[in-house]
Write an enzyme that holds these catalytic residues in place. Structure first.
Site, PDB file in Angstrom:
ATOM      1  N   ARG A 166       7.084  -1.281 -10.397  1.00 38.37           N
ATOM      2  CA  ARG A 166       7.702  -0.654 -10.401  1.00 38.37           C
ATOM      3  C   ARG A 166       8.631  -0.644 -11.432  1.00 38.37           C
ATOM      4  NH1 ARG A 166       3.857  -0.261  -6.986  1.00 38.37           N
ATOM      5  NH2 ARG A 166       4.206   0.730  -4.828  1.00 38.37           N
ATOM      6  N   SER A 215       8.506   3.983  -0.267  1.00 39.71           N
ATOM      7  CA  SER A 215       8.745   3.055  -0.201  1.00 39.71           C
ATOM      8  C   SER A 215      10.295   2.921  -0.933  1.00 39.71           C
ATOM      9  CB  SER A 215       8.413   1.664  -0.549  1.00 39.71           C
ATOM     10  OG  SER A 215       7.505   1.398  -0.289  1.00 39.71           O
ATOM     11  N   GLU A 285      13.848   1.272  -4.786  1.00 43.91           N
ATOM     12  CA  GLU A 285      12.996   1.276  -5.499  1.00 43.91           C
ATOM     13  C   GLU A 285      13.180   2.993  -5.887  1.00 43.91           C
ATOM     14  OE1 GLU A 285       8.707   3.275  -5.100  1.00 43.91           O
ATOM     15  OE2 GLU A 285       8.335   1.044  -4.766  1.00 43.91           O
TER      16      GLU A 285
HETATM   17  C1  LIG Z   1       4.408  10.098   0.111  1.00 40.02           C
HETATM   18  C2  LIG Z   1       5.278   9.290  -0.388  1.00 40.02           C
HETATM   19  C3  LIG Z   1       4.887   8.824  -0.592  1.00 40.02           C
HETATM   20  C4  LIG Z   1       4.372   7.137  -2.039  1.00 40.02           C
HETATM   21  N1  LIG Z   1       3.198   5.987  -2.562  1.00 40.02           N
HETATM   22  C5  LIG Z   1       3.641   5.292  -3.329  1.00 40.02           C
HETATM   23  C6  LIG Z   1       2.983   4.907  -3.650  1.00 40.02           C
HETATM   24  O1  LIG Z   1       1.905   4.195  -3.182  1.00 40.02           O
HETATM   25  N2  LIG Z   1       2.806   4.192  -5.444  1.00 40.02           N
HETATM   26  C7  LIG Z   1       4.272   4.520  -6.095  1.00 40.02           C
HETATM   27  O2  LIG Z   1       4.580   3.843  -7.097  1.00 40.02           O
HETATM   28  N3  LIG Z   1       5.104   5.128  -5.298  1.00 40.02           N
HETATM   29  C8  LIG Z   1       5.414   6.006  -4.413  1.00 40.02           C
HETATM   30  N4  LIG Z   1       5.876   6.578  -4.248  1.00 40.02           N
HETATM   31  C9  LIG Z   1       7.210   6.937  -5.323  1.00 40.02           C
HETATM   32  C10 LIG Z   1       7.054   8.093  -6.340  1.00 40.02           C
HETATM   33  O3  LIG Z   1       5.279   9.269  -5.451  1.00 40.02           O
HETATM   34  C11 LIG Z   1       5.701   7.726  -7.275  1.00 40.02           C
HETATM   35  O4  LIG Z   1       7.336   6.962  -8.081  1.00 40.02           O
HETATM   36  C12 LIG Z   1       5.576   9.000  -8.580  1.00 40.02           C
HETATM   37  O5  LIG Z   1       5.060   8.450  -9.588  1.00 40.02           O
HETATM   38  C13 LIG Z   1       7.310   9.470  -9.337  1.00 40.02           C
HETATM   39  O6  LIG Z   1       6.409  10.977  -9.758  1.00 40.02           O
HETATM   40  P1  LIG Z   1       7.771  12.215  -9.621  1.00 40.02           P
HETATM   41  O7  LIG Z   1       6.486  12.636 -10.828  1.00 40.02           O
HETATM   42  O8  LIG Z   1       7.742  12.391  -9.003  1.00 40.02           O
HETATM   43  O9  LIG Z   1       8.591  11.020 -10.343  1.00 40.02           O
HETATM   44  P2  LIG Z   1      10.549  11.458 -10.476  1.00 40.02           P
HETATM   45  O10 LIG Z   1      10.879  10.758  -8.707  1.00 40.02           O
HETATM   46  O11 LIG Z   1      10.193  13.264 -10.947  1.00 40.02           O
HETATM   47  O12 LIG Z   1      11.517  10.770 -10.989  1.00 40.02           O
HETATM   48  C14 LIG Z   1      11.337   8.907 -11.013  1.00 40.02           C
HETATM   49  C15 LIG Z   1      11.298   8.460 -12.643  1.00 40.02           C
HETATM   50  O13 LIG Z   1      10.845   8.858 -13.344  1.00 40.02           O
HETATM   51  C16 LIG Z   1      12.032   9.432 -14.761  1.00 40.02           C
HETATM   52  N5  LIG Z   1      10.828  10.615 -15.608  1.00 40.02           N
HETATM   53  C17 LIG Z   1       9.735  11.632 -14.593  1.00 40.02           C
HETATM   54  N6  LIG Z   1       8.814  12.109 -15.493  1.00 40.02           N
HETATM   55  C18 LIG Z   1       9.428  11.297 -16.779  1.00 40.02           C
HETATM   56  C19 LIG Z   1       8.787  11.504 -18.701  1.00 40.02           C
HETATM   57  N7  LIG Z   1       8.190  12.350 -18.271  1.00 40.02           N
HETATM   58  N8  LIG Z   1       9.367  10.569 -19.432  1.00 40.02           N
HETATM   59  C20 LIG Z   1      10.441   9.519 -18.530  1.00 40.02           C
HETATM   60  N9  LIG Z   1      10.841   8.982 -17.115  1.00 40.02           N
HETATM   61  C21 LIG Z   1       9.885  10.525 -16.160  1.00 40.02           C
HETATM   62  C22 LIG Z   1      12.636  10.489 -13.767  1.00 40.02           C
HETATM   63  O14 LIG Z   1      12.982  10.813 -14.441  1.00 40.02           O
HETATM   64  C23 LIG Z   1      13.012   8.987 -13.004  1.00 40.02           C
HETATM   65  O15 LIG Z   1      13.876   8.185 -13.165  1.00 40.02           O
HETATM   66  C24 LIG Z   1       5.352   7.762  -3.113  1.00 40.02           C
HETATM   67  C25 LIG Z   1       6.355   8.445  -2.932  1.00 40.02           C
HETATM   68  C26 LIG Z   1       6.403   9.115  -1.201  1.00 40.02           C
HETATM   69  C27 LIG Z   1       6.727  10.173  -1.606  1.00 40.02           C
HETATM   70  C1  LIG Z   2       4.658   4.088  -1.233  1.00 41.76           C
HETATM   71  C2  LIG Z   2       4.710   2.868  -1.647  1.00 41.76           C
HETATM   72  O1  LIG Z   2       3.888   1.765  -2.420  1.00 41.76           O
HETATM   73  C3  LIG Z   2       3.588   0.900  -1.034  1.00 41.76           C
HETATM   74  C4  LIG Z   2       2.191   1.744  -1.444  1.00 41.76           C
HETATM   75  O2  LIG Z   2       1.436   2.668  -0.877  1.00 41.76           O
HETATM   76  C5  LIG Z   2       1.793   0.528  -0.847  1.00 41.76           C
HETATM   77  C6  LIG Z   2       0.087  -0.016  -0.587  1.00 41.76           C
HETATM   78  O3  LIG Z   2      -0.200  -0.036  -1.401  1.00 41.76           O
HETATM   79  O4  LIG Z   2       1.461  -0.989  -1.023  1.00 41.76           O
HETATM   80  C7  LIG Z   2       3.149  -1.479  -0.661  1.00 41.76           C
HETATM   81  O5  LIG Z   2       4.094  -0.756   0.675  1.00 41.76           O
HETATM   82  P1  LIG Z   2       3.831  -2.110   1.467  1.00 41.76           P
HETATM   83  O6  LIG Z   2       4.479  -3.398   0.879  1.00 41.76           O
HETATM   84  O7  LIG Z   2       5.089  -1.665   2.653  1.00 41.76           O
HETATM   85  O8  LIG Z   2       2.605  -2.493   2.518  1.00 41.76           O
HETATM   86  P2  LIG Z   2       1.746  -2.130   3.761  1.00 41.76           P
HETATM   87  O9  LIG Z   2       0.287  -2.566   3.565  1.00 41.76           O
HETATM   88  O10 LIG Z   2       2.085  -0.542   4.588  1.00 41.76           O
HETATM   89  O11 LIG Z   2       3.231  -3.448   4.684  1.00 41.76           O
HETATM   90  C8  LIG Z   2       3.229  -4.726   4.476  1.00 41.76           C
HETATM   91  C9  LIG Z   2       3.553  -5.353   5.031  1.00 41.76           C
HETATM   92  O12 LIG Z   2       4.608  -5.118   6.472  1.00 41.76           O
HETATM   93  C10 LIG Z   2       4.192  -4.991   7.802  1.00 41.76           C
HETATM   94  N1  LIG Z   2       4.900  -3.973   7.800  1.00 41.76           N
HETATM   95  C11 LIG Z   2       4.772  -2.570   7.692  1.00 41.76           C
HETATM   96  C12 LIG Z   2       5.406  -1.422   7.692  1.00 41.76           C
HETATM   97  C13 LIG Z   2       5.935  -1.909   9.159  1.00 41.76           C
HETATM   98  O13 LIG Z   2       6.252  -0.620   9.991  1.00 41.76           O
HETATM   99  N2  LIG Z   2       6.175  -2.661  10.087  1.00 41.76           N
HETATM  100  C14 LIG Z   2       5.416  -3.862   9.276  1.00 41.76           C
HETATM  101  O14 LIG Z   2       5.707  -4.937   9.577  1.00 41.76           O
HETATM  102  C15 LIG Z   2       2.265  -4.523   7.620  1.00 41.76           C
HETATM  103  O15 LIG Z   2       1.618  -5.241   8.750  1.00 41.76           O
HETATM  104  C16 LIG Z   2       1.914  -5.670   6.578  1.00 41.76           C
HETATM  105  O16 LIG Z   2       2.009  -6.459   7.171  1.00 41.76           O
HETATM  106  C17 LIG Z   2       3.922  -0.202  -1.212  1.00 41.76           C
HETATM  107  N3  LIG Z   2       5.151  -0.627  -1.698  1.00 41.76           N
HETATM  108  C18 LIG Z   2       6.543  -1.323  -2.466  1.00 41.76           C
HETATM  109  C19 LIG Z   2       7.394  -1.248  -1.902  1.00 41.76           C
HETATM  110  O17 LIG Z   2       5.573  -2.113  -2.979  1.00 41.76           O
HETATM  111  C20 LIG Z   2       5.840   2.643  -3.130  1.00 41.76           C
HETATM  112  O18 LIG Z   2       5.892   2.288  -3.591  1.00 41.76           O
HETATM  113  O19 LIG Z   2       6.675   4.259  -2.367  1.00 41.76           O
END
Ligand SMILES: Cc1cc2nc3c(=O)[nH]c(=O)nc-3n(C[C@H](O)[C@H](O)[C@H](O)COP(=O)(O)OP(=O)(O)OC[C@H]3O[C@@H](n4cnc5c(N)ncnc54)[C@H](O)[C@@H]3O)c2cc1C
Ligand SMILES: C=C(O[C@H]1[C@H](O)[C@@H](CO)O[C@H](OP(=O)(O)OP(=O)(O)OC[C@H]2O[C@@H](n3ccc(=O)[nH]c3=O)[C@H](O)[C@@H]2O)[C@@H]1NC(C)=O)C(=O)O
Ligand SMILES: NC(=O)C1=CN([C@@H]2O[C@H](COP(=O)(O)OP(=O)(O)OC[C@H]3O[C@@H](n4cnc5c(N)ncnc54)[C@H](OP(=O)(O)O)[C@@H]3O)[C@@H](O)[C@H]2O)C=CC1
Length: 294
Positions: A166, A215, A285
């Site tokens: 991340r 997250s 994060e």
């Molecule tokens: C429901 C949900 C689920 C999510 N699941 C995941 C997941 O599974 N895995 C995961 O990694 N993240 C997840 N995220 C977090 C988020 O979606 C990611 O971090 C995503 O990549 C952010 O993109 P954004 O365009 O919204 O960035 P923003 O939130 O707009 O910006 C994030 C950072 O990047 C910088 N930035 C943006 N554009 C640029 C650029 N062109 N050059 C340099 N810096 C820049 C910004 O200044 C800021 O510091 C989730 C979020 C939500 C709401």
């Molecule tokens: C959503 C994000 O990324 C997510 C990404 O979508 C998923 C799938 O790959 O894996 C990560 O979640 P995570 O580690 O919580 O994955 P999950 O598989 O949902 O849960 C991990 C463990 O926690 C337990 N768990 C999860 C949810 C909950 O309410 N309680 C709980 O106990 C699950 O049973 C599992 O054993 C990323 N989060 C981080 C911080 O690394 C994000 O970065 O914003």
């Protein structure tokens, strides 16, 4: 003197541009017409102006006081997306990660299916090294184009960056304009099926329909933030309009009317409770915005 072709907004509430739907106003917000326009914009920018690049705002906690400077909005613009050669895709940073994943699959290029469920732009995915289900953005990046404050464009090899969980370290004082990804030619139909499967898996485990930033905390080494928070019975804990999701304990959702302060206080309370009971200090994060970002 070149005339800028983008759109200005003044005192624009950033709650309209963040997935948590919180955040006070930006003094100015600029949506460039295209990359050339953004280069011109940067050339004319006051060197002391606080600057924030914003994609979809899906990983940002913007303070209620807002941002005392200029926000550059890339989402909805900087949207060139094209296949290059046998195994490459070129994309500007305003392209949605979800769109990039589907574009690749439709061109029988595989590997980035995981990006389909990550809200936001390629720019945010590059800055955060966004990842899921074992995949990470920078595993596929071969080259990037960046822009510095003086309006100078740089073409850089991926080897100039150090991606980690991340985050990514690299040349400072530059923002991403575009990237070239190297993918694996393969079965596009299987890739689209995999996208559907991953979206279903996400919908079953994460509160995707409610305003959040995904997250909140990074996973600590060898464990999961969600497991720790859940094991302490914190699901449903609420401060103002901010609540620990009952679906996924590492998500904080806006139940309506939450402020950035509510969310920040809830984050602190979770950190303190987890640390008191387990000795582990959870690290956020999500990025908190209160001043200049580079
Ligand atoms: C429901 C949900 C689920 C999510 N699941 C995941 C997941 O599974 N895995 C995961 O990694 N993240 C997840 N995220 C977090 C988020 O979606 C990611 O971090 C995503 O990549 C952010 O993109 P954004 O365009 O919204 O960035 P923003 O939130 O707009 O910006 C994030 C950072 O990047 C910088 N930035 C943006 N554009 C640029 C650029 N062109 N050059 C340099 N810096 C820049 C910004 O200044 C800021 O510091 C989730 C979020 C939500 C709401
Ligand atoms: C959503 C994000 O990324 C997510 C990404 O979508 C998923 C799938 O790959 O894996 C990560 O979640 P995570 O580690 O919580 O994955 P999950 O598989 O949902 O849960 C991990 C463990 O926690 C337990 N768990 C999860 C949810 C909950 O309410 N309680 C709980 O106990 C699950 O049973 C599992 O054993 C990323 N989060 C981080 C911080 O690394 C994000 O970065 O914003
Ligand atoms: N935006 C947010 O705040 C949140 C988004 N999400 C989820 O994150 C993911 C990405 O969201 P976001 O970044 O907003 O991007 P979008 O959902 O706006 O998708 C961006 C582009 O990807 C393509 N696309 C997305 N879904 C489909 C589909 N089902 N079928 C065909 N093409 C599709 C479309 O491209 P084209 O123009 O080629 O049709 C679309 O314009 C989605 O699964 C969304 O539900 C979850 C929580 C919050």
């Amino acid at each position: 003197m070149t005339t800028l072709r983008g759109q200005w907004q003044f005192d624009e509430p950033l709650s309209r541009h963040t997935s948590w739907r919180v955040g006070g106003p930006a003094r100015r917000l600029y949506r460039p017409a295209d990359a050339d326009d953004l280069v011109e914009f940067m050339r004319g920018l006051d060197p002391d102006e606080p600057l924030l690049w914003l994609g979809l705002g899906s990983n940002l906690l913007v303070d209620d006081a807002g941002f005392p400077g200029t926000v550059i909005l890339t989402q909805g613009t900087l949207d060139i997306l094209e296949r290059r050669g046998n195994d490459r895709v070129y994309a500007e940073v305003g392209v949605a990660s979800a769109k990039l994943a589907r574009f690749a699959a439709r061109h029988d290029l595989t590997g980035i299916e995981f990006l389909a469920g990550i809200p936001g732009t390629l720019g945010g995915a590059l800055a955060m090294n966004a990842g899921a289900w074992g995949g990470e953005t920078w595993s596929f990046v071969r080259r990037v184009w960046t822009l510095d404050r003086q309006g100078q464009v740089h073409e850089r090899d991926a080897a100039e960056y150090e991606p980690a969980y991340r985050e990514v370290r690299g040349p400072t004082g530059e923002w991403f304009l575009a990237a070239e990804l190297e993918l694996t030619p393969g079965d596009g139909a299987a890739s689209l099926a995999r996208i559907r499967e991953l979206l279903d898996q996400r919908a079953a485990t994460q509160p995707v329909g409610q305003p959040s930033c995904g997250s909140v905390f990074r996973n600590p080494p060898g464990d999961h933030a969600a497991r720790l928070i859940d094991s302490l019975g914190l699901k449903g804990l609420r401060i103002g309009g901010a609540e620990v999701s009952s679906i996924h304990a590492n998500f904080i959702i806006n139940r309506g009317g939450a402020t950035a302060t509510d969310i920040a206080r809830l984050i602190e309370q979770i950190q303190q409770t987890v640390e008191r009971h387990t000795g582990i200090r959870l690290m956020p994060e999500v990025r908190r915005i209160a001043g200049e970002q580079a």
